[in-house]
Design an enzyme around this catalytic site. Structure first.
Site, PDB file in Angstrom:
ATOM      1  N   GLU A  75      -6.972   4.980   7.611  1.00 30.36           N
ATOM      2  CA  GLU A  75      -6.695   6.384   7.239  1.00 30.36           C
ATOM      3  C   GLU A  75      -7.869   6.986   6.472  1.00 30.36           C
ATOM      4  O   GLU A  75      -8.140   8.181   6.585  1.00 30.36           O
ATOM      5  CB  GLU A  75      -5.373   6.455   6.445  1.00 30.36           C
ATOM      6  N   HIS A  86      -9.678   1.421   4.766  1.00 28.30           N
ATOM      7  CA  HIS A  86      -8.408   1.591   5.500  1.00 28.30           C
ATOM      8  C   HIS A  86      -8.632   2.596   6.634  1.00 28.30           C
ATOM      9  O   HIS A  86      -9.398   3.548   6.478  1.00 28.30           O
ATOM     10  CB  HIS A  86      -7.319   2.088   4.540  1.00 28.30           C
ATOM     11  N   SER A 138       3.151  -1.951  10.451  1.00 27.25           N
ATOM     12  CA  SER A 138       4.584  -2.038  10.758  1.00 27.25           C
ATOM     13  C   SER A 138       5.207  -3.383  10.385  1.00 27.25           C
ATOM     14  O   SER A 138       6.077  -3.894  11.093  1.00 27.25           O
ATOM     15  CB  SER A 138       4.848  -1.699  12.230  1.00 27.25           C
ATOM     16  N   ASN A 164       0.873  -1.183   0.000  1.00 29.03           N
ATOM     17  CA  ASN A 164       0.000   0.000   0.000  1.00 29.03           C
ATOM     18  C   ASN A 164       0.907   1.229   0.000  1.00 29.03           C
ATOM     19  O   ASN A 164       1.480   1.575   1.027  1.00 29.03           O
ATOM     20  CB  ASN A 164      -0.894  -0.041   1.246  1.00 29.03           C
ATOM     21  N   TRP A 165       1.026   1.866  -1.166  1.00 32.21           N
ATOM     22  CA  TRP A 165       1.947   3.012  -1.275  1.00 32.21           C
ATOM     23  C   TRP A 165       1.380   4.258  -0.606  1.00 32.21           C
ATOM     24  O   TRP A 165       2.093   5.248  -0.445  1.00 32.21           O
ATOM     25  CB  TRP A 165       2.240   3.321  -2.749  1.00 32.21           C
ATOM     26  N   LYS A 166       0.087   4.229  -0.252  1.00 32.40           N
ATOM     27  CA  LYS A 166      -0.563   5.424   0.330  1.00 32.40           C
ATOM     28  C   LYS A 166      -0.332   6.614  -0.611  1.00 32.40           C
ATOM     29  O   LYS A 166      -0.313   6.428  -1.824  1.00 32.40           O
ATOM     30  CB  LYS A 166      -0.067   5.674   1.752  1.00 32.40           C
ATOM     31  N   GLY A 179       2.387   2.369  10.870  1.00 34.33           N
ATOM     32  CA  GLY A 179       3.410   3.408  10.782  1.00 34.33           C
ATOM     33  C   GLY A 179       4.104   3.720  12.094  1.00 34.33           C
ATOM     34  O   GLY A 179       4.843   4.692  12.190  1.00 34.33           O
ATOM     35  N   GLU A 188      -5.715  -4.683  10.651  1.00 30.66           N
ATOM     36  CA  GLU A 188      -4.689  -3.664  10.859  1.00 30.66           C
ATOM     37  C   GLU A 188      -4.994  -2.880  12.127  1.00 30.66           C
ATOM     38  O   GLU A 188      -5.790  -1.937  12.094  1.00 30.66           O
ATOM     39  CB  GLU A 188      -4.668  -2.682   9.679  1.00 30.66           C
ATOM     40  N   GLY A 211       2.691  -1.104   4.330  1.00 32.26           N
ATOM     41  CA  GLY A 211       2.706   0.308   3.969  1.00 32.26           C
ATOM     42  C   GLY A 211       4.121   0.773   3.674  1.00 32.26           C
ATOM     43  O   GLY A 211       4.671   0.545   2.593  1.00 32.26           O
ATOM     44  N   GLY A 212       4.746   1.439   4.657  1.00 32.71           N
ATOM     45  CA  GLY A 212       6.049   2.076   4.464  1.00 32.71           C
ATOM     46  C   GLY A 212       7.089   1.198   3.792  1.00 32.71           C
ATOM     47  O   GLY A 212       7.781   1.648   2.859  1.00 32.71           O
TER      48      GLY A 212
END
Ligand code: PGA
Length: 245
Positions: free
Chosen positions: A96, A94, A207, A8-10, A167, A161, A228-229
Site C-alpha cells: 500500500e 508494504h 487475508s 498491521n492496523w493500517k 484484503g 504478501e 491486516g483486517g
C-alpha cells in the site's frame, strides 16, 4: 524459531481500541509463548506503549519511517522517533505504501538502513500483483524486490504478501506459499550465507484469518504471519496466534 505474529492496523483504530487490545493481549498467556507485535498508526503507538506493563512480551511497531534522521519532511516520521515512543519494529515497503506513495525498492532499502540505525527491526514486505502471477512472473518479481530492497548485512524480517491476496479474502494455495517461501529462503542464503539467512523470520501476509491461520502457519518456511483486517479484532488476532502452537 518462535512464531512471529504481527498485526498491521493500517489507517484504523482509536484510543478505545488501544485500551481494549492492550488489556486483551497483555493478559493472554499466548504473549509469552509467541512473539506478538502490534503496528498501530503513529499517533496510537505512544498511548499503546503507556498501557503495556513493564517487561511486556507484547511489542509495538510503526507502519513506515523516513530514511533521514530528521529534517524538512512534512508529514513524515523518523525511525528514531518511533523507537523513542516505544516501537521495536517497523513495517517497510508494504504494497500500500508502494502503491499510494510510489515507493521504490531503493527507497525501501534506505528506510531499512534507517530503521537499523535507530535500533528498530525492519519488516520488509515483498509480493507480486495479480497480473505478475498470471503471467508466471511471481518468483522473478519477488526475487528482484528482495535483491533491491535489502541492504548488505540485512537483519530483520521478510513478509511475503501477494498484493492480490491483501484484503481480498483470497490466499495462494499452501503449495504456492511453500514454494515462494522456499525461494525466498534460498535467495537469502545465496546473498547472506546460511547462518544469517536462517535467523530471518519469513512471514506470510494476505487475508490471514482464524479459519486459515493453522494451515498457513504450519507450511514449511512460514515462521509467522502479518495480519491486516483480522488484527483489529483482538479475539481474532489471538485466535490466529493460538493457531501457531
Ligand atoms: P489483510 O492485510 O490481512 O487485511 O489481507 C494484510 C496486510 O496488508 O498486511
Amino acid at each position: 524459531m518462535r512464531p512471529l505474529i504481527v498485526g498491521n492496523w493500517k489507517m484504523n483504530g482509536t484510543l478505545g481500541l488501544v485500551a481494549e487490545h492492550a488489556a486483551a493481549l497483555t493478559t493472554s498467556p499466548l504473549a509469552r509463548a509467541l512473539d506478538l507485535v502490534v503496528c498501530p498508526p503513529f499517533p496510537l503507538i505512544a498511548p499503546f506503549a503507556a498501557r503495556l506493563p513493564v517487561a511486556s512480551p507484547l511489542r509495538l511497531g510503526g507502519q513506515d519511517c523516513h530514511p533521514a534522521e530528521a529534517g524538512a519532511h512534512t508529514g513524515d516520521v523518523a525511525a528514531g522517533m518511533l523507537r523513542e515512543v516505544g516501537a521495536a519494529f517497523v513495517i517497510l515497503g508494504h504494497s500500500e505504501r508502494r502503491r499510494d506513495h510510489g515507493e521504490s525498492d531503493a527507497l525501501v532499502r534506505a528506510k531499512t538502513l534507517a530503521a537499523r540505525r535507530a535500533g528498530l527491526v525492519p519488516i520488509v514486505c515483498v509480493g507480486e500483483d495479480e497480473a505478475e502471477r498470471e503471467r508466471g512472473g511471481a518468483a522473478r518479481v519477488v526475487a528482484d524486490q528482495l535483491s533491491a530492497s535489502l541492504p548488505d548485512g540485512f537483519e530483520g524480517v521478510i513478509a511475503y504478501e501477494p498484493v492480490w491476496a491483501i484484503g481480498s479474502g483470497r490466499t495462494p494455495t499452501a503449495g504456492d506459499i511453500a514454494a515462494m517461501h522456499r525461494l525466498i529462503r534460498e535467495s537469502l542464503i545465496g546473498r547472506f550465507g546460511t547462518t544469517r539467512a536462517a535467523a530471518i523470520p519469513l512471514l506470510y501476509g494476505g487475508s490471514v484469518k482464524p479459519a486459515n491461520a493453522g494451515t498457513i502457519l504450519h507450511i514449511p518456511e512460514v515462521n509467522g504471519v502479518l495480519v491486516g483486517g483480522a488484527s483489529l479484532v483482538s479475539a481474532d488476532f489471538l485466535a490466529i496466534a493460538a493457531a501457531a502452537l
